[in-house]
Design a protein around this motif. Structure first.
Motif, PDB file in Angstrom:
ATOM      1  N   ILE A  21       0.841  -1.207   0.000  1.00  0.00           N
ATOM      2  CA  ILE A  21       0.000   0.000   0.000  1.00  0.00           C
ATOM      3  C   ILE A  21       0.873   1.253   0.000  1.00  0.00           C
ATOM      4  O   ILE A  21       0.598   2.208  -0.730  1.00  0.00           O
ATOM      5  CB  ILE A  21      -0.974  -0.010   1.200  1.00  0.00           C
ATOM      6  N   SER A  25       0.861   3.812  -3.035  1.00  0.00           N
ATOM      7  CA  SER A  25       0.414   5.189  -2.789  1.00  0.00           C
ATOM      8  C   SER A  25       1.497   6.196  -3.149  1.00  0.00           C
ATOM      9  O   SER A  25       1.183   7.304  -3.583  1.00  0.00           O
ATOM     10  CB  SER A  25      -0.029   5.365  -1.341  1.00  0.00           C
ATOM     11  N   LEU A  30      -2.400   7.936  -2.748  1.00  0.00           N
ATOM     12  CA  LEU A  30      -3.323   7.179  -1.895  1.00  0.00           C
ATOM     13  C   LEU A  30      -4.786   7.348  -2.298  1.00  0.00           C
ATOM     14  O   LEU A  30      -5.521   6.359  -2.367  1.00  0.00           O
ATOM     15  CB  LEU A  30      -3.104   7.563  -0.432  1.00  0.00           C
ATOM     16  N   LEU A  33      -5.993   4.989  -5.296  1.00  0.00           N
ATOM     17  CA  LEU A  33      -6.001   3.527  -5.217  1.00  0.00           C
ATOM     18  C   LEU A  33      -7.443   3.023  -5.148  1.00  0.00           C
ATOM     19  O   LEU A  33      -8.223   3.495  -4.336  1.00  0.00           O
ATOM     20  CB  LEU A  33      -5.224   3.047  -3.989  1.00  0.00           C
ATOM     21  N   TYR A  38      -7.149  -2.597  -1.985  1.00  0.00           N
ATOM     22  CA  TYR A  38      -7.126  -2.856  -0.537  1.00  0.00           C
ATOM     23  C   TYR A  38      -7.676  -4.252  -0.237  1.00  0.00           C
ATOM     24  O   TYR A  38      -7.148  -4.953   0.638  1.00  0.00           O
ATOM     25  CB  TYR A  38      -7.936  -1.801   0.210  1.00  0.00           C
ATOM     26  N   GLN A  41      -5.079  -6.774  -0.786  1.00  0.00           N
ATOM     27  CA  GLN A  41      -4.084  -6.816   0.292  1.00  0.00           C
ATOM     28  C   GLN A  41      -4.573  -7.667   1.462  1.00  0.00           C
ATOM     29  O   GLN A  41      -3.778  -8.312   2.141  1.00  0.00           O
ATOM     30  CB  GLN A  41      -3.729  -5.411   0.772  1.00  0.00           C
ATOM     31  N   HIS A  86      -0.231  -4.779  -7.532  1.00  0.00           N
ATOM     32  CA  HIS A  86       0.467  -3.526  -7.813  1.00  0.00           C
ATOM     33  C   HIS A  86       0.623  -3.304  -9.320  1.00  0.00           C
ATOM     34  O   HIS A  86       0.423  -2.196  -9.809  1.00  0.00           O
ATOM     35  CB  HIS A  86       1.844  -3.532  -7.144  1.00  0.00           C
TER      36      HIS A  86
END
Length: 125
Positions: A21, A25, A30, A33, A38, A41, A86
């Motif tokens: 993250i 970011s 940030l 995203l 999230y 993740q 990513h």
């Protein structure tokens, strides 16, 4: 699975998620995203549980290639989530290039880990 083992797997998954993250970011901002990044993740937490058993097994395996294979199996799923989540954010995402980079990185790191973490290497000169 022992309690310290479970704790290590969950902490490792959380650290990898936070690092991903942070890097994403820094690269994309940030606020830019997407929500699914999230969510991906969060997949790192269970993804560390099953493969985590390969690491202690690999560190006592005497055969170099088998040891490298166990390290590769241990990092295959968590690194796939880290890398592909990513990579997909990039506007010039190439699935083939991403897959090749993934395979090469897992192979290199498993060979390096197998060389560094050989059984009986600690304390012997």
């Amino acid at each position: 699975m022992t309690n310290p083992f479970l704790r290590t797997a969950l902490i490792t998954g959380a650290v990898i998620a936070v690092v991903n993250i942070v890097f994403a970011s820094l690269e994309y901002g940030l606020p830019n995203l997407p929500w699914w990044f999230y969510a991906a993740q969060l997949l790192l937490l269970p993804a560390m549980l099953l493969p985590m058993r390969y690491f202690p097994q690999a560190s006592v395996t005497p055969d170099y290639l088998r040891r490298a294979g166990l390290f590769a199996l241990g990092w295959a799923v968590p690194y796939a989530i880290y890398k592909f989540a990513h990579d997909v954010l990039s506007p010039v995402f190439s699935p083939g290039a991403s897959l090749v980079g993934y395979v090469v990185t897992v192979a290199l790191f498993s060979l390096i880990f197998a060389a560094v973490r050989r059984p009986g290497a600690g304390g012997r000169r």
